[in-house]
Write a protein that holds these residues in place. Structure first.
Motif, PDB file in Angstrom:
ATOM      1  N   ASN A   1      10.680  10.293   6.115  1.00 22.98           N
ATOM      2  CA  ASN A   1      10.752  10.068   4.534  1.00 22.98           C
ATOM      3  C   ASN A   1       9.303  10.495   4.009  1.00 22.98           C
ATOM      4  O   ASN A   1       8.410  10.081   4.827  1.00 22.98           O
ATOM      5  CB  ASN A   1      11.131   8.628   4.243  1.00 22.98           C
ATOM      6  N   ILE A   2       9.112  10.677   2.845  1.00 24.97           N
ATOM      7  CA  ILE A   2       7.829  10.675   2.276  1.00 24.97           C
ATOM      8  C   ILE A   2       7.353   9.415   1.741  1.00 24.97           C
ATOM      9  O   ILE A   2       8.099   8.826   1.179  1.00 24.97           O
ATOM     10  CB  ILE A   2       7.706  11.900   1.047  1.00 24.97           C
ATOM     11  N   TRP A   3       6.017   9.289   2.259  1.00 22.77           N
ATOM     12  CA  TRP A   3       5.638   7.581   1.728  1.00 22.77           C
ATOM     13  C   TRP A   3       4.505   7.939   0.913  1.00 22.77           C
ATOM     14  O   TRP A   3       3.701   8.814   0.910  1.00 22.77           O
ATOM     15  CB  TRP A   3       5.032   6.842   2.935  1.00 22.77           C
ATOM     16  N   ILE A   4       4.126   7.216  -0.191  1.00 27.04           N
ATOM     17  CA  ILE A   4       3.158   7.288  -1.409  1.00 27.04           C
ATOM     18  C   ILE A   4       2.203   6.202  -1.080  1.00 27.04           C
ATOM     19  O   ILE A   4       2.665   4.927  -1.072  1.00 27.04           O
ATOM     20  CB  ILE A   4       3.698   7.586  -2.798  1.00 27.04           C
ATOM     21  N   ASN A   5       1.130   6.356  -0.979  1.00 28.57           N
ATOM     22  CA  ASN A   5      -0.026   5.461  -0.996  1.00 28.57           C
ATOM     23  C   ASN A   5      -0.463   4.838  -2.461  1.00 28.57           C
ATOM     24  O   ASN A   5      -1.170   5.727  -3.158  1.00 28.57           O
ATOM     25  CB  ASN A   5      -1.253   5.913  -0.255  1.00 28.57           C
ATOM     26  N   LEU A   6      -0.164   3.891  -2.834  1.00 27.79           N
ATOM     27  CA  LEU A   6      -0.176   3.507  -4.241  1.00 27.79           C
ATOM     28  C   LEU A   6      -1.803   3.229  -4.508  1.00 27.79           C
ATOM     29  O   LEU A   6      -2.290   3.692  -5.559  1.00 27.79           O
ATOM     30  CB  LEU A   6       0.268   2.225  -4.690  1.00 27.79           C
ATOM     31  N   GLU A   7      -2.557   2.874  -3.582  1.00 32.34           N
ATOM     32  CA  GLU A   7      -4.078   2.656  -3.744  1.00 32.34           C
ATOM     33  C   GLU A   7      -4.688   3.884  -4.069  1.00 32.34           C
ATOM     34  O   GLU A   7      -5.511   3.936  -4.986  1.00 32.34           O
ATOM     35  CB  GLU A   7      -4.590   1.908  -2.876  1.00 32.34           C
ATOM     36  N   GLU A   8      -4.270   4.965  -3.157  1.00 30.42           N
ATOM     37  CA  GLU A   8      -5.106   6.350  -3.290  1.00 30.42           C
ATOM     38  C   GLU A   8      -4.474   7.111  -4.623  1.00 30.42           C
ATOM     39  O   GLU A   8      -5.336   7.629  -5.271  1.00 30.42           O
ATOM     40  CB  GLU A   8      -4.684   7.160  -2.111  1.00 30.42           C
TER      41      GLU A   8
ATOM     42  N   CYS B   1       8.982   6.758  -7.631  1.00 29.89           N
ATOM     43  CA  CYS B   1       9.510   7.524  -8.564  1.00 29.89           C
ATOM     44  C   CYS B   1       9.941   6.465  -9.702  1.00 29.89           C
ATOM     45  O   CYS B   1       9.643   6.822 -10.984  1.00 29.89           O
ATOM     46  CB  CYS B   1      10.384   8.445  -8.334  1.00 29.89           C
ATOM     47  N   GLN B   2      10.601   5.367  -9.185  1.00 31.53           N
ATOM     48  CA  GLN B   2      10.963   4.537  -9.991  1.00 31.53           C
ATOM     49  C   GLN B   2      10.075   3.469 -10.800  1.00 31.53           C
ATOM     50  O   GLN B   2      10.132   3.348 -11.661  1.00 31.53           O
ATOM     51  CB  GLN B   2      11.798   3.327  -9.084  1.00 31.53           C
ATOM     52  N   VAL B   3       8.887   3.488 -10.106  1.00 30.80           N
ATOM     53  CA  VAL B   3       7.910   2.788 -10.768  1.00 30.80           C
ATOM     54  C   VAL B   3       7.039   3.393 -11.479  1.00 30.80           C
ATOM     55  O   VAL B   3       6.445   3.309 -12.801  1.00 30.80           O
ATOM     56  CB  VAL B   3       6.757   2.286  -9.467  1.00 30.80           C
ATOM     57  N   SER B   4       6.842   4.677 -11.018  1.00 37.75           N
ATOM     58  CA  SER B   4       5.792   5.640 -12.135  1.00 37.75           C
ATOM     59  C   SER B   4       6.310   6.541 -12.842  1.00 37.75           C
ATOM     60  O   SER B   4       5.761   6.754 -14.137  1.00 37.75           O
ATOM     61  CB  SER B   4       5.119   6.479 -11.063  1.00 37.75           C
ATOM     62  N   GLY B   5       7.676   6.856 -12.980  1.00 40.39           N
ATOM     63  CA  GLY B   5       8.405   7.712 -13.960  1.00 40.39           C
ATOM     64  C   GLY B   5       8.137   8.880 -13.544  1.00 40.39           C
ATOM     65  O   GLY B   5       8.737   9.968 -14.152  1.00 40.39           O
ATOM     66  N   ASP B   6       7.421   9.541 -12.285  1.00 37.34           N
ATOM     67  CA  ASP B   6       7.332  10.881 -11.896  1.00 37.34           C
ATOM     68  C   ASP B   6       8.760  10.892 -11.070  1.00 37.34           C
ATOM     69  O   ASP B   6       9.566  10.456 -10.722  1.00 37.34           O
ATOM     70  CB  ASP B   6       6.384  10.792 -10.611  1.00 37.34           C
ATOM     71  N   THR B   7       8.839  12.266 -11.254  1.00 35.00           N
ATOM     72  CA  THR B   7      10.113  12.882 -10.242  1.00 35.00           C
ATOM     73  C   THR B   7       9.915  13.276  -8.924  1.00 35.00           C
ATOM     74  O   THR B   7       8.631  13.338  -8.538  1.00 35.00           O
ATOM     75  CB  THR B   7      10.792  14.179 -10.880  1.00 35.00           C
ATOM     76  N   SER B   8      10.735  13.171  -7.917  1.00 32.72           N
ATOM     77  CA  SER B   8      10.286  13.654  -6.826  1.00 32.72           C
ATOM     78  C   SER B   8       9.967  15.165  -6.567  1.00 32.72           C
ATOM     79  O   SER B   8       8.810  15.514  -5.888  1.00 32.72           O
ATOM     80  CB  SER B   8      11.914  13.757  -5.613  1.00 32.72           C
ATOM     81  N   ASN B   9      10.256  16.108  -7.606  1.00 26.85           N
ATOM     82  CA  ASN B   9       9.972  17.588  -7.551  1.00 26.85           C
ATOM     83  C   ASN B   9       8.390  17.561  -8.228  1.00 26.85           C
ATOM     84  O   ASN B   9       7.572  18.376  -7.504  1.00 26.85           O
ATOM     85  CB  ASN B   9      10.707  18.206  -8.769  1.00 26.85           C
ATOM     86  N   ALA B  10       8.025  16.476  -9.037  1.00 22.23           N
ATOM     87  CA  ALA B  10       6.411  16.451  -9.426  1.00 22.23           C
ATOM     88  C   ALA B  10       5.851  16.147  -7.969  1.00 22.23           C
ATOM     89  O   ALA B  10       4.634  16.682  -7.877  1.00 22.23           O
ATOM     90  CB  ALA B  10       6.425  15.489 -10.544  1.00 22.23           C
ATOM     91  N   VAL B  11       6.132  15.210  -7.432  1.00 28.63           N
ATOM     92  CA  VAL B  11       5.431  14.719  -6.250  1.00 28.63           C
ATOM     93  C   VAL B  11       5.313  15.899  -5.048  1.00 28.63           C
ATOM     94  O   VAL B  11       4.329  16.158  -4.828  1.00 28.63           O
ATOM     95  CB  VAL B  11       5.957  13.512  -5.205  1.00 28.63           C
ATOM     96  N   HIS B  12       6.446  16.685  -4.748  1.00 32.13           N
ATOM     97  CA  HIS B  12       6.470  17.691  -4.119  1.00 32.13           C
ATOM     98  C   HIS B  12       5.387  19.011  -4.792  1.00 32.13           C
ATOM     99  O   HIS B  12       4.844  19.553  -3.917  1.00 32.13           O
ATOM    100  CB  HIS B  12       7.868  18.294  -3.896  1.00 32.13           C
ATOM    101  N   ALA B  13       5.363  18.975  -5.867  1.00 31.62           N
ATOM    102  CA  ALA B  13       4.562  19.992  -6.623  1.00 31.62           C
ATOM    103  C   ALA B  13       2.988  19.548  -6.230  1.00 31.62           C
ATOM    104  O   ALA B  13       2.169  20.526  -5.979  1.00 31.62           O
ATOM    105  CB  ALA B  13       4.932  20.338  -8.073  1.00 31.62           C
TER     106      ALA B  13
ATOM    107  N   LYS C   1       0.784  -1.210   0.007  1.00 28.40           N
ATOM    108  CA  LYS C   1      -0.014   0.079  -0.107  1.00 28.40           C
ATOM    109  C   LYS C   1       1.019   1.257  -0.036  1.00 28.40           C
ATOM    110  O   LYS C   1       0.669   2.352  -1.049  1.00 28.40           O
ATOM    111  CB  LYS C   1      -1.070  -0.057   0.909  1.00 28.40           C
ATOM    112  N   TRP C   2       1.859   1.449   0.755  1.00 33.42           N
ATOM    113  CA  TRP C   2       2.700   2.606   1.032  1.00 33.42           C
ATOM    114  C   TRP C   2       4.229   2.193   0.510  1.00 33.42           C
ATOM    115  O   TRP C   2       4.783   1.092   0.989  1.00 33.42           O
ATOM    116  CB  TRP C   2       2.895   3.090   2.386  1.00 33.42           C
ATOM    117  N   VAL C   3       4.810   2.937  -0.225  1.00 35.20           N
ATOM    118  CA  VAL C   3       5.993   2.884  -0.756  1.00 35.20           C
ATOM    119  C   VAL C   3       6.787   4.180  -0.589  1.00 35.20           C
ATOM    120  O   VAL C   3       6.165   5.153  -0.538  1.00 35.20           O
ATOM    121  CB  VAL C   3       6.278   2.729  -2.104  1.00 35.20           C
TER     122      VAL C   3
END
Length: 69
Positions: A43-50, A11-23, A3-5
């Motif tokens: 650390n920043i964690w991302i909920n893949l389901e959400e 970023c590795q999985v999605s192709g997004d950059t950390s800057n894009a996530v912060h934005a 659920k959380w990464v």
């Protein structure tokens, strides 16, 4: 399914950059505690389901969903 990464893995999985996530967080597109959060390790964690729901529903769908909660 995981659920959380950590941000780096997302970023590795999605192709997004950390800057894009912060934005996305800064603009309020992603909400802390929903699509992302700062973990106890700092650390920043991302909920893949959400994030998947955000992609499927679009930004307006997520706003309606949050308002209904």
């Amino acid at each position: 399914m995981v659920k959380w990464v950590k941000l780096k893995k997302y970023c590795q999985v999605s192709g997004d950059t950390s800057n894009a996530v912060h934005a996305k967080r800064k603009r309020g597109m992603w909400l802390d505690g929903v699509q992302c959060k700062i973990g106890p390790d700092g650390n920043i964690w991302i909920n893949l389901e959400e994030v998947e729901k955000w992609v499927e529903l679009g930004e307006q769908g997520m706003l309606r969903r949050i308002q209904q909660a």
